[in-house]
Each structure stands twice: as C-alpha cells, then as structure tokens.
Design a protein around this motif. Structure first.
Motif, PDB file in Angstrom:
ATOM      1  N   ASP A 153      47.656  34.686  39.646  1.00  0.00           N
ATOM      2  CA  ASP A 153      46.542  32.561  40.602  1.00  0.00           C
ATOM      3  C   ASP A 153      46.596  33.625  42.283  1.00  0.00           C
ATOM      4  OD1 ASP A 153      46.708  31.957  38.380  1.00  0.00           O
ATOM      5  OD2 ASP A 153      48.298  29.858  39.026  1.00  0.00           O
ATOM      6  N   LYS A 154      47.706  34.165  42.270  1.00  0.00           N
ATOM      7  CA  LYS A 154      47.898  34.456  43.918  1.00  0.00           C
ATOM      8  C   LYS A 154      46.376  35.773  44.617  1.00  0.00           C
ATOM      9  CE  LYS A 154      50.901  31.837  45.715  1.00  0.00           C
ATOM     10  NZ  LYS A 154      50.195  30.710  46.608  1.00  0.00           N
ATOM     11  N   LYS A 155      46.272  36.614  42.981  1.00  0.00           N
ATOM     12  CA  LYS A 155      45.525  37.526  43.519  1.00  0.00           C
ATOM     13  C   LYS A 155      44.140  37.435  43.738  1.00  0.00           C
ATOM     14  CE  LYS A 155      48.763  41.080  41.477  1.00  0.00           C
ATOM     15  NZ  LYS A 155      49.609  41.241  39.723  1.00  0.00           N
ATOM     16  N   VAL A 156      44.486  35.952  42.217  1.00  0.00           N
ATOM     17  CA  VAL A 156      42.128  34.975  42.032  1.00  0.00           C
ATOM     18  C   VAL A 156      42.320  34.831  43.176  1.00  0.00           C
ATOM     19  CG1 VAL A 156      41.528  34.360  40.622  1.00  0.00           C
ATOM     20  CG2 VAL A 156      42.759  35.905  39.438  1.00  0.00           C
ATOM     21  N   GLU A 177      42.439  43.190  33.632  1.00  0.00           N
ATOM     22  CA  GLU A 177      41.939  42.206  32.772  1.00  0.00           C
ATOM     23  C   GLU A 177      41.279  40.851  33.359  1.00  0.00           C
ATOM     24  OE1 GLU A 177      44.120  44.621  31.309  1.00  0.00           O
ATOM     25  OE2 GLU A 177      42.610  46.034  29.362  1.00  0.00           O
ATOM     26  N   GLU A 178      43.244  40.144  33.175  1.00  0.00           N
ATOM     27  CA  GLU A 178      42.638  38.341  33.639  1.00  0.00           C
ATOM     28  C   GLU A 178      42.148  38.835  35.095  1.00  0.00           C
ATOM     29  OE1 GLU A 178      46.686  35.981  33.058  1.00  0.00           O
ATOM     30  OE2 GLU A 178      44.814  34.284  34.471  1.00  0.00           O
ATOM     31  N   VAL A 179      42.526  39.391  36.147  1.00  0.00           N
ATOM     32  CA  VAL A 179      42.320  39.143  37.910  1.00  0.00           C
ATOM     33  C   VAL A 179      40.534  39.388  37.390  1.00  0.00           C
ATOM     34  CG1 VAL A 179      41.761  40.553  39.542  1.00  0.00           C
ATOM     35  CG2 VAL A 179      43.872  39.998  38.433  1.00  0.00           C
ATOM     36  N   VAL A 180      40.340  40.300  36.755  1.00  0.00           N
ATOM     37  CA  VAL A 180      38.839  40.937  36.700  1.00  0.00           C
ATOM     38  C   VAL A 180      37.600  39.444  35.571  1.00  0.00           C
ATOM     39  CG1 VAL A 180      37.037  42.070  35.602  1.00  0.00           C
ATOM     40  CG2 VAL A 180      38.601  43.110  36.732  1.00  0.00           C
ATOM     41  N   ALA A 181      38.417  38.969  34.674  1.00  0.00           N
ATOM     42  CA  ALA A 181      38.006  38.151  33.733  1.00  0.00           C
ATOM     43  C   ALA A 181      37.548  36.648  34.661  1.00  0.00           C
ATOM     44  CB  ALA A 181      38.728  37.376  32.625  1.00  0.00           C
ATOM     45  N   ARG A 182      38.964  36.129  35.773  1.00  0.00           N
ATOM     46  CA  ARG A 182      38.522  35.716  36.506  1.00  0.00           C
ATOM     47  C   ARG A 182      37.738  35.039  38.036  1.00  0.00           C
ATOM     48  NH1 ARG A 182      44.468  33.578  36.895  1.00  0.00           N
ATOM     49  NH2 ARG A 182      44.387  31.665  38.330  1.00  0.00           N
ATOM     50  N   VAL A 237      51.016  34.824  51.602  1.00  0.00           N
ATOM     51  CA  VAL A 237      51.630  35.038  50.500  1.00  0.00           C
ATOM     52  C   VAL A 237      52.373  36.560  49.916  1.00  0.00           C
ATOM     53  CG1 VAL A 237      50.201  35.637  48.006  1.00  0.00           C
ATOM     54  CG2 VAL A 237      49.116  34.377  49.344  1.00  0.00           C
ATOM     55  N   LEU A 238      52.084  37.084  50.894  1.00  0.00           N
ATOM     56  CA  LEU A 238      53.255  38.515  51.065  1.00  0.00           C
ATOM     57  C   LEU A 238      54.529  38.935  51.591  1.00  0.00           C
ATOM     58  CD1 LEU A 238      50.000  41.297  50.250  1.00  0.00           C
ATOM     59  CD2 LEU A 238      51.504  39.753  48.472  1.00  0.00           C
ATOM     60  N   GLY A 239      54.082  38.055  53.045  1.00  0.00           N
ATOM     61  CA  GLY A 239      55.768  37.564  53.421  1.00  0.00           C
ATOM     62  C   GLY A 239      55.736  38.351  54.503  1.00  0.00           C
TER      63      GLY A 239
END
Ligand code: ZN
Length: 328
Positions: A28-31, A63-68, A283-285
C-alpha cells in the motif's frame, strides 16, 4: 554558458531506493508513493524490478505494485528485468518499457549477476526477442560505468565496447550508472565526449549515486555535454546491495532544484516533489541524504533580524541587546 533548455527526469526510488531498504515496505505504501510521484511531473518512473523474490524480497510484490498504478497516464513506467522470466512477468502485467542492467567490469558482474560481462550480454538476446514480439521498448544500462569498487577506474574503451554490443541488439537508449559514486566531473565530461561522438544516435542518460558528494557536479558535467535524461531518487534513497558502501542516488529534489536554478526546465513541480520527499521520509523513517529536505530551497527567504547585532571583544552583542551574550 550553453545548457539544454529542457531535461527529463526518471524517478528511480521505487526500484533503486526501495530495494536498499531492509525493513519491509507494505505494498500500500509503495503504491501511495508511486502515485504521489506521478503527480510531480517526472516523465518516467522506474517502478520496480522483476527479479527473483528470493534475490530481493523487498520487490516480491512487483506484479501487484504495477497492477495498482498502471491506470496512471502521462508517465512512463519502466521496470528492471534481469532475465527472460522477469521480462515475461513484466510484460504480462502491462509494462511497456524494460531496462536491462549490465556491469562494466567482470568483477562487478560476477558479484552482481554471477557471470562475466560477455555472458550477461549474451543472456539479453532472448529478453530482447520477447520484448520485440510484444512491442515493448528495451533500454540498457551500464553499472559501475566510470569506476568499479573492485577494479577501480573503468577505461572508456570498455564502455564503448558495451555500448556497441547494446547497439547491435537494437538498443538505442543507454543509462550510464555511477553505481558507487566513483566518477568525477572531468571524467564524465571526457567519457561523454567520446561516447556521444562515437554513437550520435544513442540516447545516453545519467544515473548518478552521491556516495562521495559528486553527483550534482557530475550531472552538471553531463549537462554541459548536452545530456538531457537523468535518473534521480526521491529523498536520495538508494544503494547497491552488491557494492560495498554504496549509498543513495542523487536526490530528485536536489537535482531538480539545481537545474531549475540554472534555468534548465525539468517539467517537475518542486513544491509537490518536496511534499513527496517528506512523505517518503515519514514512511521509511529516514532519507538517503537530501540537501533540500534539510536546507529548503534557495527561493525560501528569511526575514531580516530586527537589530543590527554586533559583537564586542568579549563576544557580547551591543546595540540595544546589551544583556544578550553571544552563544558561539
Ligand atoms: Zn543505482
């Protein structure tokens, strides 16, 4: 001074930056970050790498990141692929631009890809075939193009040979990566002089890590040689898991700011970019070394002090602030 009017920024943090993070970044954060980056005006985003999940677990959700994010328009998504399997995965999820990565030296290639440069290059043929069959664009890159942490300075002839090989495969866009921040500005200028005259039809882009604080100077050298395509990483994230001591790419906000200050247009909205950089840091600190996150932009001015403060010999401020002792 003659500099290009327009340059194009490829944001690489979602691949180069995230892969260097040891703590899992939720998909979610990446997206969220990629979608925010797409609003900044960068022309391209290197969105992930289709490597084996065991090699870089952080990118196992490619895959999920690209799809979203693939509904986003106005930005090109590029993905790094190490082999045919990776290319097939990328193409299956809708990636239209692949990036190949080759080391300039056998030592780095052996530590990174477990084979010599020539063997790695031969392995690209089937990837290019798959891409051609699917109408997908392929770009190339050369890691440690200026200096190798194991072999030192890389002779320009070696780079010429690799560019020739890429050319023979029909690849006309090549990123020159200073993966471990060993390039200097004179070298960048001289190498580009050779490469641009030998290969006038190749589009060279620069991928500069700031390991030793030389990335902006090297970008400027490339700019003077007419280079118009630059990779950069939001908040300066990045590294190379196979290069000892390697740190982040030049921060996108620092690169955009320095270019815009010189009147070189990037098409990127700096305030939006800085907001994303702060989001990434939250997000990453941490960030990966961003000057702008610390100091702000040059256009951010301060109000004058109300008193003209002067020190006497004892370091005491006079002129209406007689009780105030200067804290050195
Ligand atoms: Zn890199």
């Amino acid at each position: 001074m003659k500099l290009p009017v327009n340059v194009y920024i490829c944001e690489v943090a979602p691949r180069d930056g995230f892969q260097a993070e040891t703590n899992w970044i939720p998909t979610d954060k990446k997206v969220d970050i990629i979608r925010a980056l797409a609003t900044t005006g960068v022309s391209q985003i290197e969105v992930t790498s289709f490597v084996h999940p065991k090699a870089i677990p952080q990118l196992k959700d490619a895959e999920e990141v690209v799809a979203r994010v693939r509904d986003l328009t106005g930005v090109t998504f590029r993905a790094l692929v190490p082999n045919v399997k990776g290319a097939q995965r990328a193409i299956a999820v809708g990636i239209k631009k692949l990036k190949l990565m080759l080391s300039a030296t056998d030592s780095h290639s052996l530590s990174n890809a477990n084979c010599k440069v020539e063997d790695a290059m031969r392995g690209f043929d089937p990837i290019v075939n798959v891409a051609n069959q699917n109408g997908v664009h392929v770009s190339g890159s050369i890691s440690v193009a200026f200096g190798c942490p194991f072999e030192g300075v890389v002779p320009v002839d070696q780079i010429v040979r690799i560019v020739s090989s890429y050319r023979e495969m029909g690849i006309g866009e090549i990123s020159l990566a200073d993966t471990t921040g060993m390039a200097n500005s004179k070298q960048v200028y001289e190498y580009l002089d050779v490469l641009r005259s030998e290969f006038p039809d190749v589009l060279f882009s620069m991928h500069l890590h700031n390991t030793r604080g030389m990335a902006l100077a090297n970008a400027f050298a490339a700019l003077q040689k007419g280079v118009t395509h630059f990779d950069a990483s939001i908040a300066g994230l990045g590294g190379c898991p196979y290069a000892p001591g390697a740190t982040g790419n030049v921060a996108t906000e620092d690169l955009v700011h320095s270019f815009e200050e010189m009147g070189v247009q990037t098409g990127v909205h700096l305030d939006t970019l800085l907001a994303v950089a702060r989001q990434v840091k939250d997000v990453l600190g941490h960030d990966g070394g961003s000057f702008l996150l610390r100091a702000g932009t040059c256009s951010q001015l301060y109000s004058l002090p109300t008193h003209q403060e002067k020190l006497n010999d004892e370091g005491v401020v006079r002129d209406g602030l007689s009780d105030f002792t200067w804290r050195a």
